[in-house]
Motif scaffolding. Structure first.
Motif, PDB file in Angstrom:
ATOM      1  N   HIS A  57     -50.274  33.641 -30.359  1.00 21.40           N
ATOM      2  CA  HIS A  57     -48.877  33.867 -29.978  1.00 21.40           C
ATOM      3  C   HIS A  57     -48.443  35.302 -30.326  1.00 21.40           C
ATOM      4  O   HIS A  57     -47.663  35.926 -29.597  1.00 21.40           O
ATOM      5  CB  HIS A  57     -47.976  32.842 -30.671  1.00 21.40           C
ATOM      6  N   LYS A  61     -46.973  37.783 -27.564  1.00 21.28           N
ATOM      7  CA  LYS A  61     -45.680  38.413 -27.850  1.00 21.28           C
ATOM      8  C   LYS A  61     -45.797  39.928 -27.745  1.00 21.28           C
ATOM      9  O   LYS A  61     -44.959  40.592 -27.136  1.00 21.28           O
ATOM     10  CB  LYS A  61     -45.250  38.064 -29.282  1.00 21.28           C
ATOM     11  N   ARG A 165     -35.327  27.869 -19.765  1.00 20.65           N
ATOM     12  CA  ARG A 165     -35.027  28.627 -20.999  1.00 20.65           C
ATOM     13  C   ARG A 165     -36.321  29.080 -21.655  1.00 20.65           C
ATOM     14  O   ARG A 165     -37.260  28.307 -21.795  1.00 20.65           O
ATOM     15  CB  ARG A 165     -34.222  27.768 -21.998  1.00 20.65           C
ATOM     16  N   HIS A 166     -36.369  30.328 -21.999  1.00 19.44           N
ATOM     17  CA  HIS A 166     -37.491  30.867 -22.776  1.00 19.44           C
ATOM     18  C   HIS A 166     -36.887  31.862 -23.762  1.00 19.44           C
ATOM     19  O   HIS A 166     -35.818  32.421 -23.494  1.00 19.44           O
ATOM     20  CB  HIS A 166     -38.488  31.612 -21.879  1.00 19.44           C
ATOM     21  N   SER A 167     -37.600  32.112 -24.823  1.00 13.06           N
ATOM     22  CA  SER A 167     -37.108  33.124 -25.759  1.00 13.06           C
ATOM     23  C   SER A 167     -37.132  34.481 -25.069  1.00 13.06           C
ATOM     24  O   SER A 167     -38.123  34.846 -24.438  1.00 13.06           O
ATOM     25  CB  SER A 167     -38.004  33.163 -27.001  1.00 13.06           C
ATOM     26  N   ARG A 169     -36.757  38.592 -25.570  1.00 14.34           N
ATOM     27  CA  ARG A 169     -36.878  39.607 -26.630  1.00 14.34           C
ATOM     28  C   ARG A 169     -36.586  41.017 -26.109  1.00 14.34           C
ATOM     29  O   ARG A 169     -36.904  41.993 -26.786  1.00 14.34           O
ATOM     30  CB  ARG A 169     -38.284  39.537 -27.244  1.00 14.34           C
ATOM     31  N   GLN A 218     -35.728  39.584 -42.450  1.00 13.97           N
ATOM     32  CA  GLN A 218     -36.330  38.404 -41.810  1.00 13.97           C
ATOM     33  C   GLN A 218     -37.809  38.637 -41.514  1.00 13.97           C
ATOM     34  O   GLN A 218     -38.648  37.778 -41.752  1.00 13.97           O
ATOM     35  CB  GLN A 218     -35.541  38.065 -40.530  1.00 13.97           C
ATOM     36  N   GLY A 220     -39.998  38.579 -38.878  1.00 14.68           N
ATOM     37  CA  GLY A 220     -40.626  38.168 -37.611  1.00 14.68           C
ATOM     38  C   GLY A 220     -39.955  38.707 -36.355  1.00 14.68           C
ATOM     39  O   GLY A 220     -40.503  38.613 -35.266  1.00 14.68           O
ATOM     40  N   PHE A 224     -38.058  44.091 -31.897  1.00 11.79           N
ATOM     41  CA  PHE A 224     -37.172  43.757 -30.767  1.00 11.79           C
ATOM     42  C   PHE A 224     -35.774  43.308 -31.222  1.00 11.79           C
ATOM     43  O   PHE A 224     -34.774  43.650 -30.605  1.00 11.79           O
ATOM     44  CB  PHE A 224     -37.797  42.678 -29.860  1.00 11.79           C
ATOM     45  N   CYS A 272     -33.460  34.654 -28.928  1.00  9.96           N
ATOM     46  CA  CYS A 272     -34.730  34.273 -29.575  1.00  9.96           C
ATOM     47  C   CYS A 272     -34.434  33.751 -30.981  1.00  9.96           C
ATOM     48  O   CYS A 272     -33.841  34.466 -31.797  1.00  9.96           O
ATOM     49  CB  CYS A 272     -35.655  35.489 -29.650  1.00  9.96           C
ATOM     50  N   PRO A 273     -34.830  32.486 -31.259  1.00 12.91           N
ATOM     51  CA  PRO A 273     -34.643  31.990 -32.634  1.00 12.91           C
ATOM     52  C   PRO A 273     -35.596  32.715 -33.571  1.00 12.91           C
ATOM     53  O   PRO A 273     -36.711  33.050 -33.178  1.00 12.91           O
ATOM     54  CB  PRO A 273     -35.026  30.505 -32.527  1.00 12.91           C
ATOM     55  N   MET A 275     -37.347  32.724 -37.469  1.00  7.73           N
ATOM     56  CA  MET A 275     -37.679  31.971 -38.680  1.00  7.73           C
ATOM     57  C   MET A 275     -36.864  32.467 -39.865  1.00  7.73           C
ATOM     58  O   MET A 275     -36.761  33.672 -40.073  1.00  7.73           O
ATOM     59  CB  MET A 275     -39.166  32.236 -38.953  1.00  7.73           C
ATOM     60  N   MET A 300     -31.017  29.140 -39.692  1.00  5.12           N
ATOM     61  CA  MET A 300     -31.733  29.885 -38.650  1.00  5.12           C
ATOM     62  C   MET A 300     -30.989  31.158 -38.291  1.00  5.12           C
ATOM     63  O   MET A 300     -29.778  31.236 -38.458  1.00  5.12           O
ATOM     64  CB  MET A 300     -31.829  28.992 -37.407  1.00  5.12           C
ATOM     65  N   SER A 316     -45.758  30.922 -23.833  1.00  2.83           N
ATOM     66  CA  SER A 316     -45.701  29.861 -24.864  1.00  2.83           C
ATOM     67  C   SER A 316     -46.026  28.483 -24.281  1.00  2.83           C
ATOM     68  O   SER A 316     -45.160  27.596 -24.204  1.00  2.83           O
ATOM     69  CB  SER A 316     -44.331  29.830 -25.544  1.00  2.83           C
ATOM     70  N   ARG A 318     -47.117  24.786 -23.652  1.00  2.00           N
ATOM     71  CA  ARG A 318     -46.948  23.571 -24.448  1.00  2.00           C
ATOM     72  C   ARG A 318     -48.233  22.741 -24.414  1.00  2.00           C
ATOM     73  O   ARG A 318     -49.014  22.817 -23.454  1.00  2.00           O
ATOM     74  CB  ARG A 318     -45.797  22.729 -23.913  1.00  2.00           C
TER      75      ARG A 318
END
Ligand SMILES: Cc1cc2nc3c(=O)[nH]c(=O)nc-3n(C[C@H](O)[C@H](O)[C@H](O)COP(=O)(O)O)c2cc1C
Length: 329
Positions: A57, A61, A165-167, A169, A218, A220, A224, A272-273, A275, A300, A316, A318
């Motif tokens: 990933h 990314k 929906r996608h993250s 960045r 943070q 991660g 971006f 983008c969530p 961590m 979050m 990403s 699944r």
């Protein structure tokens, strides 16, 4: 209202119960965590895949970053190539979607560098040739879309909306207005909460230097999230819950975060969530920056901004639905 002697007695008894309840709960979950946390690559295919996914990933990314830098994530590529060789040696499933996605990320990385004339190490290229010599891997690259294409389904049925929906960045510097933020949070508040106690809060960080500081803490989101127009910090209030509900803040905040992500998507805002493990010093620093009281847990962080006119997002992939579905008859 002034507490009577009797009220104080009840309060003390409740605090003692909270202390014992939390202690017992912590011991239970601590043991379960220690026994089961993923530290062993080769115990099973499932364990192996958890590690493989989180490593490849990073590569996908990197390929979709707004400012892609040749050579970036090379160390991770070496790790993933080594793991893919090991995965084959262990006889795991070569048709699993995550094995295929990892192979595709490696191939895309190699092609991008070849096209840029950037030489990758010879021994790495030999290992990659070995991995591809006897398997058919369908072509795939991280998608490039216009913002109109990306948001084409925001008024569609829920399955189409959710799948679109996608993250995101890659953010433009277009301002997200306070009215829009209010509408987003208003929509996110439809999240169900235990006994409708509604413990969730959203701190919206607008100041660029504050955004940079938090992204640095943070980790991660570096590369971006500094360019996000806003950072949303989701917290959940502990005082909404009693002594035997010690995990409720995480459930409440997690559910709310997902709704917030959908609400942002419906307002055509990329998000983008991020961590938030909240190690002690990080947690302290974030609380100081945003003035978050100790009675709230930080659940979050979300980077948010209107996307660039054209941008790439990360596929990403699944797992198979059978990997998550257990029907108990
Ligand atoms: C709890 C959580 C933490 C995450 N942390 C990060 C992060 O630190 N950096 C990042 O780039 N993406 C982060 N993500 C985004 C995931 O990589 C992304 O949601 C996942 O790959 C699925 O992709 P999708 O959001 O496009 O469906 C995080 C997502 C979640 C749910």
């Amino acid at each position: 209202m002034k507490a009577t002697k009797n009220d104080k007695g009840i309060q003390i008894r409740r605090r003692i119960k909270a202390f014992i309840g939390r202690w017992v709960g912590l011991r239970q979950s601590w043991w379960r965590y220690v026994r089961n946390a993923n530290c062993d690559y080769y115990k099973s295919q499932t364990d192996f895949l958890y590690i493989l996914i989180s490593n490849y990933h990073v590569i996908e990314k990197s390929l979709a970053m707004p400012d892609f830098e040749p050579g970036h994530a090379l160390e991770r590529v070496k790790v993933v190539v080594g793991d893919l060789i090991k995965y084959r040696e262990l006889g795991f499933d070569l048709h699993h979607p995550q094995y295929i996605a990892a192979m595709q990320a490696i191939r895309e990385y190699t092609c991008v560098h070849h096209n840029l004339g950037f030489s990758l190490p010879k021994d790495l290229l030999e290992e990659i040739d070995f991995l591809f010599k006897d398997v058919e891997i369908p072509e795939h690259v991280q998608p490039t879309v216009s913002k109109e294409q990306f948001f084409a389904n925001v008024q569609s049925s829920f399955p189409e909306f959710a799948r679109s929906r996608h993250s995101v960045r890659s953010y433009s510097d277009k301002e997200i207005s306070e009215d829009t933020l209010k509408a987003v949070v208003n929509l996110a508040r439809t999240t169900p909460t235990g006994c409708n106690r509604q413990p969730n809060r959203t701190y919206v960080v607008c100041d660029n230097s504050m955004i940079r500081k938090i992204v640095n803490l943070q980790g991660g989101g570096r590369g971006f999230a500094e360019k996000a127009n806003k950072l949303l910090v989701v917290t959940s209030a502990i005082d909404a819950f009693s002594y035997n509900e010690y995990n409720e803040v995480w459930k409440a905040g997690g559910m709310y975060t997902m709704n917030l992500l959908y609400a942002l998507h419906s307002y055509q805002i990329g998000a983008c969530p991020l961590m938030w493990n909240g190690m002690r010093s990080q947690d302290k620093a974030l609380r100081e920056i945003l003035n978050i009281p100790s009675k709230e847990e930080v659940v979050m962080i979300i980077a948010a901004g209107y996307p660039l006119d054209k941008f790439r997002y990360v596929t990403s992939v699944r797992n198979n639905v059978e990997d998550s579905l257990i029907i108990v008859r």
